[in-house]
Design an enzyme around this catalytic site. Structure first.
Site, short mmCIF file in Angstrom:
data_model
loop_
_atom_site.label_atom_id
_atom_site.label_comp_id
_atom_site.label_asym_id
_atom_site.label_seq_id
_atom_site.Cartn_x
_atom_site.Cartn_y
_atom_site.Cartn_z
N HIS A 1 0.87 -1.19 0.00
CA HIS A 1 0.00 0.00 0.00
C HIS A 1 0.90 1.22 0.00
O HIS A 1 1.24 1.77 1.04
CB HIS A 1 -0.91 -0.02 1.23
CG HIS A 1 -1.94 1.06 1.27
ND1 HIS A 1 -3.15 0.92 1.91
CD2 HIS A 1 -1.95 2.32 0.76
CE1 HIS A 1 -3.85 2.03 1.79
NE2 HIS A 1 -3.13 2.91 1.11
N HIS B 1 1.38 4.80 -2.40
CA HIS B 1 1.06 5.70 -3.51
C HIS B 1 2.37 6.36 -3.95
O HIS B 1 2.99 7.08 -3.17
CB HIS B 1 0.07 6.77 -3.06
CG HIS B 1 -1.22 6.21 -2.57
ND1 HIS B 1 -2.29 5.99 -3.39
CD2 HIS B 1 -1.60 5.78 -1.33
CE1 HIS B 1 -3.29 5.47 -2.68
NE2 HIS B 1 -2.88 5.33 -1.43
N HIS C 1 -9.46 1.09 -1.58
CA HIS C 1 -9.47 1.76 -0.29
C HIS C 1 -10.90 1.70 0.26
O HIS C 1 -11.85 2.09 -0.43
CB HIS C 1 -9.05 3.21 -0.44
CG HIS C 1 -7.59 3.41 -0.66
ND1 HIS C 1 -6.89 2.73 -1.62
CD2 HIS C 1 -6.70 4.24 -0.05
CE1 HIS C 1 -5.62 3.12 -1.58
NE2 HIS C 1 -5.48 4.04 -0.63
N GLU D 1 -11.52 3.54 5.80
CA GLU D 1 -10.57 4.46 6.42
C GLU D 1 -11.39 5.61 7.01
O GLU D 1 -11.64 5.66 8.20
CB GLU D 1 -9.56 4.98 5.41
CG GLU D 1 -8.55 5.96 5.99
CD GLU D 1 -7.73 6.66 4.90
OE1 GLU D 1 -6.72 7.28 5.28
OE2 GLU D 1 -8.09 6.60 3.72
N ASP E 1 1.72 3.94 2.91
CA ASP E 1 0.71 4.80 2.30
C ASP E 1 1.33 5.95 1.50
O ASP E 1 1.64 5.79 0.34
CB ASP E 1 -0.25 5.32 3.38
CG ASP E 1 -1.58 5.80 2.83
OD1 ASP E 1 -1.81 5.69 1.61
OD2 ASP E 1 -2.41 6.29 3.62
N ASP E 2 1.51 7.11 2.16
CA ASP E 2 2.11 8.29 1.53
C ASP E 2 3.25 8.77 2.43
O ASP E 2 3.12 9.76 3.16
CB ASP E 2 1.06 9.40 1.37
CG ASP E 2 -0.09 8.96 0.48
OD1 ASP E 2 0.07 9.02 -0.75
OD2 ASP E 2 -1.14 8.56 1.03
#
Length: 339
Positions: A20, A22, A200, A203, A281-282
């Site tokens: 996961h 990005h 996704h 969340e 994630d980011d």
């Protein structure tokens, strides 16, 4: 050396996956400023310090506003190559041996950047990493759920000439008010083309979005999924079917899904039999890559060594690697953890 430090060290040296991530979310502030200068892109901040000062996010949308603004600096195939290569070098340094990367073509094609420019740059770096860094990868095209299903279909058409580089499709961006049910058509096309599907869900959106992703989009994995705790019957179903959750602990706390890491349910989910994985994630925005996520979980929640190794092993189990490769890495993981 105390138990926490020992486990942090163990997690850092174990071979790991990331499922996961990005790629646009790995755009570090220094690279934002460098590419802005290279491509003569004007930004509402003039230094990395001013950019970092904007990282006090109140929710998912406040993050996305900055995220999409920063992606404006990505203009050329070389930019996408450089972005992806920088992330892959971090993978090497953190002992990530396999990564499954999301990219958001609509955030680029909407600015006039051709789809082929985006995917060729990313693929070039992934291909080079397999040879030079011994890091395998899969590439997942994500549709932006705040845009219309028709826009997603246009993106699918743009992607079709490049499907040899793409292993799956996903669904990301602002979750609230954009349920998975809106995107059944484009996901059906992707499945018919032989691609895997992820989404996704759970969340900021409700647990019902997880159910929709499973039942309507027929996903192989749920990205985030932490609000599954609100629906015990769904939790039992996902645990029984071993549908993986790609959990991102630092992201969940930085975006105020939980007040602190002490409140995070990742170990609770693990103990209830869910196939939970740890991801970043980011990472450029949320304070750390995979090893930092493991460290945050270890320091706040005090897992056992068995739980840490299980989280790492789950990453291989949940990946899109073939079964023989999964088994090979699992054996290596057992050898590492026994040392």
């Amino acid at each position: 050396m105390n138990q926490s430090t020992q486990l942090v060290n163990l997690a850092s040296r174990l071979p790991k996956t990331e499922l996961h991530l990005h790629i646009e979310g790995s755009l570090e502030p220094d690279m934002v400023m460098q590419m802005a200068r290279r491509n003569r892109v004007e930004l509402p901040f003039s230094s990395t310090e001013q950019l970092k000062a904007l990282y006090d996010f109140k929710d998912l949308q406040s993050f996305l506003d900055l995220y999409y603004l920063a992606t404006n600096v990505l203009q050329t195939e070389q930019d996408f190559f450089d972005l992806t290569w920088a992330y892959l070098e971090r993978c090497r340094d953190q002992n990530i041996v396999h990564t499954e990367i999301f990219f958001d073509p609509q955030s680029h094609t909407s600015r006039g950047i051709p789809f082929k420019v985006v995917v060729d740059g990313i693929h070039g770096a992934l291909s080079r990493a397999q040879t030079e860094l011994n890091i395998s990868s899969r590439l997942i095209l994500c549709f932006l759920r705040h845009l219309s299903p028709d826009d997603a279909l246009v993106t699918w058409e743009q992607a079709e000439p490049s499907l040899e580089y793409i292993d799956g499709v996903g669904l990301d961006s602002a979750e609230r008010d954009f349920p998975p049910s809106l995107f059944t058509g484009v996901f059906e096309l992707a499945r018919k083309a032989g691609l895997r599907t992820v989404a996704h869900a759970g969340e900021e959106g409700p647990a019902d979005y997880i159910r929709q992703a499973v039942e309507l989009l027929q996903v192989s994995r749920i990205d985030h999924g932490v609000r599954i705790t609100e629906d015990p019957s769904l939790l039992a179903q996902v645990a029984r079917d071993q549908i993986p959750l790609t959990v991102c602990p630092l992201s969940n706390t930085r975006l105020c899904v939980y007040d602190s890491m002490n409140d995070h349910p990742i170990l609770e989910l693990l103990d209830k039999g869910l196939l939970v994985t740890v991801n970043s994630d980011d990472p450029a925005y949320f304070g750390g890559y995979v090893n930092q996520n493991y460290a945050a979980v270890i320091e706040a929640l005090a897992p056992t060594q068995e739980q840490v190794v299980t989280l790492v092993r789950n990453g291989f189990t949940a990946s899109f690697l073939d079964e023989a490769t999964k088994a090979r890495w699992t054996r290596k993981l057992d050898d590492f953890s026994a040392q």
